[in-house]
Scaffold this active site. Structure first.
Site, PDB file in Angstrom:
ATOM      1  N   ASN A 132      -4.672   0.933   3.162  1.00 43.32           N
ATOM      2  CA  ASN A 132      -4.152   1.865   2.165  1.00 43.32           C
ATOM      3  C   ASN A 132      -4.338   1.281   0.766  1.00 43.32           C
ATOM      4  O   ASN A 132      -5.470   0.940   0.417  1.00 43.32           O
ATOM      5  CB  ASN A 132      -2.730   2.347   2.480  1.00 43.32           C
ATOM      6  CG  ASN A 132      -1.684   1.300   2.666  1.00 43.32           C
ATOM      7  OD1 ASN A 132      -1.657   0.615   3.689  1.00 43.32           O
ATOM      8  ND2 ASN A 132      -0.768   1.165   1.715  1.00 43.32           N
ATOM      9  N   ASP A 133      -3.313   1.148  -0.037  1.00 41.23           N
ATOM     10  CA  ASP A 133      -3.451   0.868  -1.465  1.00 41.23           C
ATOM     11  C   ASP A 133      -4.481  -0.216  -1.806  1.00 41.23           C
ATOM     12  O   ASP A 133      -4.438  -1.311  -1.225  1.00 41.23           O
ATOM     13  CB  ASP A 133      -2.119   0.391  -2.049  1.00 41.23           C
ATOM     14  CG  ASP A 133      -0.962   1.309  -1.749  1.00 41.23           C
ATOM     15  OD1 ASP A 133      -1.154   2.307  -1.054  1.00 41.23           O
ATOM     16  OD2 ASP A 133       0.152   1.010  -2.218  1.00 41.23           O
ATOM     17  N   TRP A 157      -0.448   2.160  10.196  1.00 41.38           N
ATOM     18  CA  TRP A 157       0.232   1.276   9.240  1.00 41.38           C
ATOM     19  C   TRP A 157       1.144   0.283   9.962  1.00 41.38           C
ATOM     20  O   TRP A 157       1.941   0.647  10.799  1.00 41.38           O
ATOM     21  CB  TRP A 157       1.049   2.134   8.269  1.00 41.38           C
ATOM     22  CG  TRP A 157       1.679   1.384   7.140  1.00 41.38           C
ATOM     23  CD1 TRP A 157       1.189   1.243   5.879  1.00 41.38           C
ATOM     24  CD2 TRP A 157       2.948   0.711   7.150  1.00 41.38           C
ATOM     25  NE1 TRP A 157       2.059   0.512   5.100  1.00 41.38           N
ATOM     26  CE2 TRP A 157       3.139   0.171   5.867  1.00 41.38           C
ATOM     27  CE3 TRP A 157       3.919   0.498   8.120  1.00 41.38           C
ATOM     28  CZ2 TRP A 157       4.276  -0.565   5.521  1.00 41.38           C
ATOM     29  CZ3 TRP A 157       5.055  -0.248   7.800  1.00 41.38           C
ATOM     30  CH2 TRP A 157       5.217  -0.754   6.506  1.00 41.38           C
ATOM     31  N   PHE A 189       3.002  -6.639   0.404  1.00 43.51           N
ATOM     32  CA  PHE A 189       2.836  -5.331  -0.215  1.00 43.51           C
ATOM     33  C   PHE A 189       1.932  -5.445  -1.448  1.00 43.51           C
ATOM     34  O   PHE A 189       1.431  -6.505  -1.783  1.00 43.51           O
ATOM     35  CB  PHE A 189       4.193  -4.725  -0.560  1.00 43.51           C
ATOM     36  CG  PHE A 189       4.794  -3.891   0.542  1.00 43.51           C
ATOM     37  CD1 PHE A 189       4.462  -4.097   1.875  1.00 43.51           C
ATOM     38  CD2 PHE A 189       5.711  -2.896   0.262  1.00 43.51           C
ATOM     39  CE1 PHE A 189       5.006  -3.334   2.904  1.00 43.51           C
ATOM     40  CE2 PHE A 189       6.277  -2.114   1.271  1.00 43.51           C
ATOM     41  CZ  PHE A 189       5.922  -2.332   2.587  1.00 43.51           C
ATOM     42  N   SER A 190       1.771  -4.338  -2.169  1.00 39.12           N
ATOM     43  CA  SER A 190       0.762  -4.229  -3.223  1.00 39.12           C
ATOM     44  C   SER A 190       1.011  -5.176  -4.400  1.00 39.12           C
ATOM     45  O   SER A 190       2.128  -5.627  -4.649  1.00 39.12           O
ATOM     46  CB  SER A 190       0.703  -2.790  -3.741  1.00 39.12           C
ATOM     47  OG  SER A 190       0.209  -1.926  -2.748  1.00 39.12           O
ATOM     48  N   ARG A 258       8.816  -3.001  -6.494  1.00 41.34           N
ATOM     49  CA  ARG A 258       7.552  -3.454  -5.908  1.00 41.34           C
ATOM     50  C   ARG A 258       6.325  -3.161  -6.785  1.00 41.34           C
ATOM     51  O   ARG A 258       6.399  -2.500  -7.789  1.00 41.34           O
ATOM     52  CB  ARG A 258       7.350  -2.810  -4.546  1.00 41.34           C
ATOM     53  CG  ARG A 258       7.340  -1.294  -4.505  1.00 41.34           C
ATOM     54  CD  ARG A 258       7.118  -0.808  -3.081  1.00 41.34           C
ATOM     55  NE  ARG A 258       7.230   0.643  -2.945  1.00 41.34           N
ATOM     56  CZ  ARG A 258       8.361   1.293  -2.674  1.00 41.34           C
ATOM     57  NH1 ARG A 258       9.487   0.612  -2.522  1.00 41.34           N
ATOM     58  NH2 ARG A 258       8.369   2.615  -2.566  1.00 41.34           N
ATOM     59  N   ASP A 259       5.195  -3.709  -6.308  1.00 41.76           N
ATOM     60  CA  ASP A 259       3.847  -3.435  -6.821  1.00 41.76           C
ATOM     61  C   ASP A 259       3.609  -4.007  -8.220  1.00 41.76           C
ATOM     62  O   ASP A 259       3.305  -3.273  -9.170  1.00 41.76           O
ATOM     63  CB  ASP A 259       3.570  -1.928  -6.823  1.00 41.76           C
ATOM     64  CG  ASP A 259       3.903  -1.258  -5.512  1.00 41.76           C
ATOM     65  OD1 ASP A 259       3.873  -1.945  -4.473  1.00 41.76           O
ATOM     66  OD2 ASP A 259       4.210  -0.053  -5.510  1.00 41.76           O
ATOM     67  N   GLU A 303       6.050   3.982  -7.671  1.00 37.17           N
ATOM     68  CA  GLU A 303       5.093   3.073  -7.035  1.00 37.17           C
ATOM     69  C   GLU A 303       3.844   2.796  -7.871  1.00 37.17           C
ATOM     70  O   GLU A 303       3.455   3.520  -8.763  1.00 37.17           O
ATOM     71  CB  GLU A 303       4.658   3.613  -5.662  1.00 37.17           C
ATOM     72  CG  GLU A 303       5.739   3.700  -4.635  1.00 37.17           C
ATOM     73  CD  GLU A 303       5.210   4.006  -3.239  1.00 37.17           C
ATOM     74  OE1 GLU A 303       5.684   3.387  -2.284  1.00 37.17           O
ATOM     75  OE2 GLU A 303       4.308   4.880  -3.102  1.00 37.17           O
TER      76      GLU A 303
END
Length: 551
Positions: A132-133, A157, A189-190, A258-259, A303
């Site tokens: 994904n991302d 996922w 995570f991202s 996040r991210d 996000e």
């Protein structure tokens, strides 16, 4: 002879018992002599934890649907870094599938890799597993790096890690081993990457600057921000021993923090982190990438933040800052190194399957482009992989009658993939349909078209019943989204259409608006391409064949 026969039978019995004990204990020991471990997968099995142990220490752990019967497909682990060492594999589920694991210098299915029925031919997809991302996109020493959210062990996922691929041109990609694995702080995570040329973090070695990644460590309880560094162009990574560098759950009373998107703010000579926290994007600053100070917050985003400066109409003396979130809505405004001040927006420039798009950092000033890649939320039926990256596009700010807006078109490097086949002008819909008939079964194709409506009704192009372009002039809608041409009274619309095995991307009027979609396959509908609408004129039509990026 009897004694020899008895001895052989006894050895076989001992060997069988040993294997059975391994299965019952759900453990398998392998001395690594090859590059890959191939693991059998069945979506019918429940996920159970698997652990690799080397010299008594956990090397990695993940959940996996290990097949205990016939595998539906295979995934792999690159264990080349462990050659000569012994791995003890433990599995908390039915251990019978452990006996199917084998090592080789090729992945299972290598002979048909990139030629599978539903494998995109000019979009990046991973060899196996879920993506994904896009993460950590950066240009460094002639290579474009694409990291991405990745589950190496299944087509759905889970097990969020950072996959990694590199390219010389953003078109032809070489997939590298997984870069960041989950650890005791959480799954990966991202995030983003930078090159620390000035050694502000102290990770550099001699004249080699560190590539520093900022990422989110995710658990069910909270999300914290961490950093890692690489001294070999992203091939291997060392996580900072004092992670996390930001833990803001208490401040926001939220798990959703996040991210991290980091970049060097030259006027202030400091690092900036844009971090999504609960209801918007926060700004943090740092001198060393380790110690971060909260500065401000802009509500209204969700996000995967990005923040960058662009010239308006190519004029470097006139610039604006753009802030956006995962759903591609954006604001235009100013930024002083600590606070983003919105001045216009929110707007959309792209919709559809795209999500969590990110732009490359460290593009040379001599190039000057702001290049974006987004995740295409596209399924690949029957394949051992899922998800894809959309075409890399260049973002520009242009002045329109509505004000300054963001435009997006495929980067110039994509042109190498397309070979002109034929072109026509001033056609009726029937004539255009006749010209497109030979291309109905094409797995990949590019079509450029300009249509002129004669009535204030819908018109467009379809492929086997799926509407690729649907322009409703009465309600000013393109594929259901509001769109008004720059010329308010125009009856014309242009579309640049990119068709791959499982996806379609469409760029309207030079990138003023674009969208992407899943390409549908309907075995019952064989009508091919069809221009439709009341007495429309196809003013221009071009067809291009497409080269595969994998050959």
């Amino acid at each position: 002879m009897k004694n020899i026969t008895y001895t052989v039978k006894l050895l076989v019995t001992v060997l069988i018992l040993g294997i059975c004990n391994q299965i019952n204990a759900a453990e398998l020991t392998i001395k690594v002599t090859k590059q890959y471990l191939n693991l059998p997968i069945s979506q019918q099995q429940e996920r159970k934890k698997m652990t690799f142990e080397v010299n008594g220490k956990e090397e990695r752990s993940f959940v996996i649907r290990l097949a205990n019967g016939s595998p539906e497909y295979w995934v792999f682990c690159d264990v080349s870094a462990l050659k000569g060492k012994t791995i003890k594999i433990s599995y908390e589920g039915d251990g019978s599938g452990l006996t199917k694991i084998y090592q080789a210098d090729e992945i299972d299915g290598q002979d048909v890799l990139y030629e599978e029925k539903n494998r995109p031919q000019f979009h990046f997809t991973t060899k196996r597993g879920w993506i994904n991302d896009p993460n950590g996109m950066i240009f460094y020493e002639g290579e474009y790096h694409l990291f991405y959210q990745h589950n190496p062990y299944e087509r759905e996922w889970e097990n969020m890690s950072w996959g990694h691929a590199v390219s010389k041109d953003m078109i032809h990609w070489q997939e590298l081993p997984t870069a960041l694995f989950p650890d005791d702080l959480g799954t990966m995570f991202s995030g983003s990457t930078v090159i620390d040329y000035q050694n502000t973090a102290g990770f550099n070695k001699g004249k080699t600057p560190a590539m520093v990644a900022a990422y989110t460590a995710n658990t069910a309880d909270k999300q914290t921000q961490c950093i890692a560094y690489s001294l070999d162009k992203g091939r291997t990574w060392t996580k900072y021993s004092r992670n996390p560098v930001i833990d803001s759950k208490a401040k926001w009373n939220s798990v959703d923090t996040r991210d991290p998107r980091i970049f060097w703010y030259k006027p202030g000579k400091h690092w900036v982190m844009v971090l999504n926290e609960r209801d918007g994007h926060s700004i943090y600053t740092s001198d060393n990438l380790k110690d971060w100070t909260y500065q401000s917050h802009t509500t209204g985003f969700w996000e995967c933040p990005d923040l960058f400066e662009l010239p308006v109409d190519g004029d470097k003396s006139k610039t604006e800052w753009v802030m956006y979130g995962a759903s591609n809505n954006y604001m235009i405004g100013s930024f002083d190194g600590k606070k983003f001040t919105p001045e216009a927006g929110k707007y959309y420039y792209v919709t559809g399957t795209i999500y969590a798009a990110q732009t490359f950092t460290n593009i040379p000033e001599s190039d000057g482009r702001r290049i974006q890649i987004g995740w295409g939320r596209v399924n690949h039926p029957g394949m051992p992989f899922n998800g894809m990256m959309l075409l890399p596009t260049e973002l520009k700010l242009k002045t329109t009658k509505e004000g300054v807006r963001l435009f997006s078109e495929p980067v110039k490097e994509t042109e190498q993939l397309f070979t002109p086949v034929d072109k026509w002008s001033a056609l009726s819909a029937d004539e255009a349909n006749s010209h497109l008939k030979p291309f109905a079964d094409a797995g990949t194709l590019r079509i450029k078209a300009k249509i002129k409506l004669s009535h204030a009704t819908s018109a467009g192009i379809s492929l086997n019943g799926q509407k690729i372009l649907d322009y409703d002039m009465n309600f000013n809608l393109v594929k259901g989204m509001f769109y008004s041409p720059e010329d308010r009274t125009s009856m014309e619309l242009s579309a640049d259409i990119y068709i791959d095995k499982t996806s379609i991307e469409v760029f309207i009027d030079g990138g003023a608006y674009s969208y992407s979609m899943q390409r549908k396959t309907d075995d019952q509908n064989k009508e091919g391409f069809r221009f439709w609408g009341t007495n429309i004129e196809v003013k221009a039509l071009e067809v291009f064949s497409v080269k595969s990026i994998w050959k």
